[in-house]
Write a protein that holds these residues in place. Sequence first.
Motif, PDB file in Angstrom:
ATOM      1  N   SER A  71      -0.527   7.585  -4.941  1.00 59.13           N
ATOM      2  CA  SER A  71      -1.675   7.891  -4.609  1.00 59.13           C
ATOM      3  C   SER A  71      -2.433   8.370  -5.858  1.00 59.13           C
ATOM      4  O   SER A  71      -1.800   9.108  -6.863  1.00 59.13           O
ATOM      5  CB  SER A  71      -1.476   9.133  -3.707  1.00 59.13           C
ATOM      6  N   ARG A  72      -3.830   7.947  -6.030  1.00 54.83           N
ATOM      7  CA  ARG A  72      -4.750   8.525  -6.866  1.00 54.83           C
ATOM      8  C   ARG A  72      -5.497   9.667  -6.484  1.00 54.83           C
ATOM      9  O   ARG A  72      -6.249  10.176  -7.412  1.00 54.83           O
ATOM     10  CB  ARG A  72      -5.391   7.448  -7.401  1.00 54.83           C
ATOM     11  N   LEU A  73      -5.131  10.269  -5.321  1.00 57.01           N
ATOM     12  CA  LEU A  73      -5.890  11.251  -4.824  1.00 57.01           C
ATOM     13  C   LEU A  73      -5.247  12.694  -5.492  1.00 57.01           C
ATOM     14  O   LEU A  73      -4.211  12.904  -5.757  1.00 57.01           O
ATOM     15  CB  LEU A  73      -5.924  11.577  -3.482  1.00 57.01           C
TER      16      LEU A  73
ATOM     17  N   THR B 196      -6.586  13.331   2.899  1.00 55.66           N
ATOM     18  CA  THR B 196      -5.373  12.590   3.191  1.00 55.66           C
ATOM     19  C   THR B 196      -5.547  11.521   3.750  1.00 55.66           C
ATOM     20  O   THR B 196      -4.924  10.384   3.963  1.00 55.66           O
ATOM     21  CB  THR B 196      -4.166  13.416   3.674  1.00 55.66           C
TER      22      THR B 196
ATOM     23  N   ARG C 227       0.640  -1.139  -0.022  1.00 52.84           N
ATOM     24  CA  ARG C 227      -0.001   0.119  -0.002  1.00 52.84           C
ATOM     25  C   ARG C 227       0.759   1.430   0.076  1.00 52.84           C
ATOM     26  O   ARG C 227       0.639   2.365  -0.735  1.00 52.84           O
ATOM     27  CB  ARG C 227      -0.892  -0.021   1.276  1.00 52.84           C
ATOM     28  N   ARG C 228       1.882   1.134   0.840  1.00 51.64           N
ATOM     29  CA  ARG C 228       2.809   2.591   0.702  1.00 51.64           C
ATOM     30  C   ARG C 228       3.517   2.762  -0.363  1.00 51.64           C
ATOM     31  O   ARG C 228       4.035   3.663  -0.696  1.00 51.64           O
ATOM     32  CB  ARG C 228       3.847   2.471   2.066  1.00 51.64           C
TER      33      ARG C 228
ATOM     34  N   ARG D 182      -3.503  16.278  -5.888  1.00 50.90           N
ATOM     35  CA  ARG D 182      -2.850  16.868  -4.996  1.00 50.90           C
ATOM     36  C   ARG D 182      -3.212  18.278  -4.588  1.00 50.90           C
ATOM     37  O   ARG D 182      -3.905  19.229  -5.252  1.00 50.90           O
ATOM     38  CB  ARG D 182      -1.382  17.006  -5.811  1.00 50.90           C
TER      39      ARG D 182
END
Length: 372
Positions: free
Chosen positions: A223-225, A242, A218-219, A227
């Motif tokens: 990330s698809r979030l 976040t 996972r880390r 920015r």
Amino acid sequence: MAGVEDWLRSQPRWLQEAARLLHEQGRISDLDHVALVDLCKLEAQGDPDADGLSREERPPVLAEGVAATCRSLRLSSIENVVGINALAPDNVLGFGGQPLSVVYGGNGAGKSGYMRILKHVCDARARGELLPDVFAQTAEARRCTVSFALDGESRKVEWSPGDDPVEDLRAVAIFDRACEQLYINEEHEAVYEPPQLALLRQLVHACDRVRLALDAERRAMPSRLPRMPPEYAGTGAHSWLTSLTATVSKEDIGAHSVWSNGDQDRLESLNRRLAEVDPKQRAAIVRGRVEELEVLKRQVAEANEGLSEPMFGQMETARQRAFQRRRAAAEQAEKVSSRLPLGGVGSQSWRGFGRPRAATRRPRRIRGARFR
């Protein structure tokens, strides 16, 4: 053990698969752990191929399965003892092939010395110190050979006092007078673990390894979030974005995703600005308009100040004074024109007109200078 079986049937398929591996192999290898991680991810995604442990493959009694995986261990002998407790290298202490062996001998025969070697080799309590042979003429490297049978397979290990205990012999329990005092007078931990508890402990260890592997994946995933701009760091929206997880509710998303008419207007304004052909030229025009508005602002402020009450009062006072002086000048001019004697020196009109200038004389030139 029936309760453990019922509990295991209600667990995820990958955990049942881990129990099956422990039943069949007695341990879970690194490759098995990789397969368990993949099976856990498939099951979380709802993949029908994540069948795990089927009811036909499940052992009927887990206690029997765990007991069947217990390994057979038997000590065979200690030999080739060099430089340890003055034991003779040629003597071989054999334990025979029977469940019970009796070691006897007179004082100084070496019974306690062999026992201390076993305690160090098997990682027992109250080991004591392994002393070198003080009567030896030369110092030799201390060592010995320990023979044992594991699952019917004979093995020999060369061991010296500086080495760690033999891993395969840690299960050997040794009890003597020193251990007796230790167990009676000091606190100690239980060394016996039932097969059922051993199974649960191994399952907990397998769960920890699967969890660590999933956390590492996972880390490592990008990330698809979207920015968040740096100026919004530390805000409530940044903290919520976040901390998003797969379990977030639709109500929570709706509460944090309200889109108002003002937001829509601002978006349309930004889109229009971005759609301009030459943003630099547009910016220059806007800056010019701003400068013109600043000049107009200053002019309006100056005009407003000129039309203020104090300024109007000063203008009115100056106008009254000018009117009075013009009237006084007209009166004096009329008296002069009628050839009347100039009187009224010191009067109010005189003072208002100001001190009269002296009569002028015709200037004369002396050496290029003019004097009056």
